[in-house]
Design a protein around this motif. Structure first.
Motif, short mmCIF file in Angstrom:
data_model
loop_
_atom_site.label_atom_id
_atom_site.label_comp_id
_atom_site.label_asym_id
_atom_site.label_seq_id
_atom_site.Cartn_x
_atom_site.Cartn_y
_atom_site.Cartn_z
N LEU A 144 23.89 -44.05 -32.98
CA LEU A 144 24.38 -44.53 -31.68
C LEU A 144 25.70 -45.29 -31.84
O LEU A 144 26.59 -45.18 -31.01
CB LEU A 144 23.33 -45.41 -31.00
N ASN A 145 25.83 -46.04 -32.92
CA ASN A 145 27.09 -46.74 -33.19
C ASN A 145 28.24 -45.76 -33.34
O ASN A 145 29.31 -45.93 -32.76
CB ASN A 145 26.98 -47.56 -34.48
N LYS A 192 28.31 -42.68 -32.26
CA LYS A 192 28.50 -42.01 -30.98
C LYS A 192 29.36 -42.87 -30.05
O LYS A 192 30.31 -42.37 -29.42
CB LYS A 192 27.13 -41.74 -30.33
N ASN A 193 29.06 -44.17 -29.98
CA ASN A 193 29.83 -45.05 -29.10
C ASN A 193 31.28 -45.16 -29.55
O ASN A 193 32.18 -45.24 -28.71
CB ASN A 193 29.16 -46.42 -29.02
N GLU A 220 32.95 -42.76 -30.98
CA GLU A 220 33.58 -41.50 -30.53
C GLU A 220 33.88 -41.55 -29.04
O GLU A 220 34.94 -41.09 -28.59
CB GLU A 220 32.65 -40.32 -30.83
N LEU A 221 32.96 -42.11 -28.26
CA LEU A 221 33.18 -42.21 -26.81
C LEU A 221 34.37 -43.12 -26.53
O LEU A 221 35.19 -42.85 -25.65
CB LEU A 221 31.92 -42.74 -26.11
N GLU A 222 34.47 -44.22 -27.29
CA GLU A 222 35.60 -45.14 -27.11
C GLU A 222 36.92 -44.43 -27.40
O GLU A 222 37.91 -44.60 -26.69
CB GLU A 222 35.44 -46.36 -28.03
N GLU A 229 37.45 -41.21 -27.13
CA GLU A 229 37.69 -40.26 -26.03
C GLU A 229 38.32 -41.00 -24.85
O GLU A 229 39.23 -40.48 -24.19
CB GLU A 229 36.36 -39.61 -25.61
N ILE A 230 37.85 -42.22 -24.57
CA ILE A 230 38.41 -43.02 -23.47
C ILE A 230 39.89 -43.32 -23.74
O ILE A 230 40.74 -43.18 -22.85
CB ILE A 230 37.59 -44.32 -23.28
#
Lengths: 235, 216
Positions: free
Chosen positions: B53-54, B56-57, B59-61, B63-64
């Protein structure tokens, strides 16, 4: 020895055999090998990470919406924008609605997901979801989601203990799989006896539950995650 | 003499019963046998979920950050056109519209008897899970439009209408060390495939340049 006595001995022997063999084959369920405070900290941390993830995903959807809105309002670069929109749709950046089927899957009544016991025929496993998705793709599904997680070619479905992660997002039962495609073809494929044999065996003895229904309209949401392009180069 | 005979008969009868009991229970357990399914999902350290999850987050950051950069470029006409072209190049690679290459891993499975389609599903899943950004099976790029692995009653496996025949070749572009470590870890997909399919030979090779064709 009278036959009645023989019968009693056989019955007694069978019962003892059942008891002894069951005793050897039964393992005592262990709820956890970890101290309670350690598990509690883990749960709190997971909850925080999941909340953070939801917030980040919402932000991504918002930003992609803003970008799409600017492109929609642009009347000058229609050729480029239309090519971009086509590409985005093909990588899951567009929700899809259409005829299809909905598959509901749930753990059995006797399931215990919050334990270390991962070898349970009463649980839906990541492999079950992978097999169903593969079957639906083989039946020409055009879009698939599981509990609103868009399934793409870059989607992994894994288990960590008894938690299932799809696109590295925690997804808990019951599972609703939305499939856009030709309903008759999808149903025919999934109902074929040769397909998903292990899963169907467990359903037939009531260990897990599965319901399938065709729908005039099924909606598969937009992908709300990130794409990895760190290593791939165009030739 | 008669007592001995009765005692022998009784012992034999009880032993027969015991055997019957043993067979009944083993039969019941074999009905419940789901090793084929469960063995496919390895049990991982429960703290692994936090790590995933760390990552993944993060990667999402990222992407943002990328999307915010794109939006910023949208504010100026010249950079707007460049941003759209950059997006097109990026999505063409993801969608499999162009051939791609990069470091990665080649996995080859040789067998004279074939393997079940579940192994194809699990290998591709493991490649993606360990970071592969593009995957091909027997030269067929796996993209969203790719059909699933389809099995005919005769046992032949098809992908996108093409029959897969041994040796099966999987190519993956991505972090080669992570991918090969993940494939070859204890109780990983390679070990499970070998254990369940005697006679199968598997080769995993990291490569500085893996080439994957465009999707057909």
């Amino acid at each position: 020895m009278p036959s009645k006595l023989k019968l009693i001995f056989v019955v007694l022997g069978t019962l003892i055999g059942v008891l002894i063999t069951s005793q050897f084959l039964t393992s005592v369920p262990v709820n956890s090998n970890f101290p309670v405070d350690q598990l509690q900290s883990r749960e709190e941390l997971l909850s925080d990470l999941n909340k953070e993830q939801n917030a980040l995903q919402s932000r991504i959807v918002l930003l992609r919406d803003k970008i799409d809105k600017i492109n929609r309002e642009n009347t000058q670069e229609q050729g480029l924008i239309s090519n971009l929109n086509r590409l985005k749709a093909s990588v899951g950046l567009e929700a899809q609605t259409g005829p299809g089927i909905e598959i509901s899957l749930n753990d059995g009544d006797e399931s215990l997901r919050n334990t270390d016991e991962t070898i349970s025929s009463y649980l839906i496993h990541a492999a079950d979801l992978r097999d169903i998705i593969n079957a639906m793709r083989a039946a020409d599904a055009t879009a698939i989601s599981v509990n609103n997680q868009r399934i793409l070619s870059s989607t992994s479905i894994i288990s960590v203990g008894n938690t299932i992660l799809i696109n590295n997002v925690n997804v808990a039962p019951p599972y609703t799989i939305n499939v856009v495609g030709e309903p008759e073809k999808l149903l025919r494929y999934i109902q074929d006896d040769q397909v998903l044999e292990d899963l169907k065996k467990r359903i037939s003895v009531g260990q897990i539950e599965m319901n399938i229904g065709d729908k005039r309209f099924v909606t598969v949401p937009i992908f709300n995650g990130s794409f990895r392009t760190k290593y791939i180069n165009e030739n | 003499m008669k007592t001995n005979k009765i005692s022998f008969e009784a012992t034999f009868t009880v032993l027969t019963g015991l055997m019957l009991g043993y067979l009944i229970v083993m039969q019941a357990y074999s009905v419940e046998d789901i090793n084929g399914i469960v063995a496919r999902d390895r049990t991982t350290n429960i703290f692994r979920e936090i790590q995933i999850l760390n990552e993944k987050n993060s990667e999402l950051e990222q992407e943002i950050v990328d999307l915010e950069n794109t939006l910023e470029q949208y504010s100026d006409r010249a950079s707007y056109l460049q941003a759209i072209e950059d997006e097109i190049v990026r999505y063409e690679k993801i969608a499999g519209e162009v051939p791609v290459s990069g470091p990665g891993v080649k996995l080859v499975v040789k067998t004279s008897e074939g393997i079940d389609e579940l192994w194809f599903v699990d290998i591709v899943n493991e490649l993606i899970n360990s970071g592969a950004e593009a995957v091909s099976v027997q030269g067929i790029r796996i993209v969203d439009e790719t059909n699933g692995f389809d099995v005919l009653p005769s046992g032949q496996i098809f992908l996108n209408g093409i029959e897969l025949i041994s040796p099966y070749e999987f190519n993956a572009v991505g972090p080669s060390n992570e991918i090969s470590d993940s494939l070859e870890q204890a109780n990983g997909v390679v070990e499970r495939l070998l254990n369940n399919n005697p006679g199968v030979q598997i080769e995993v090779r990291s490569n500085e340049l893996i080439e994957i064709p465009a999707a057909g």
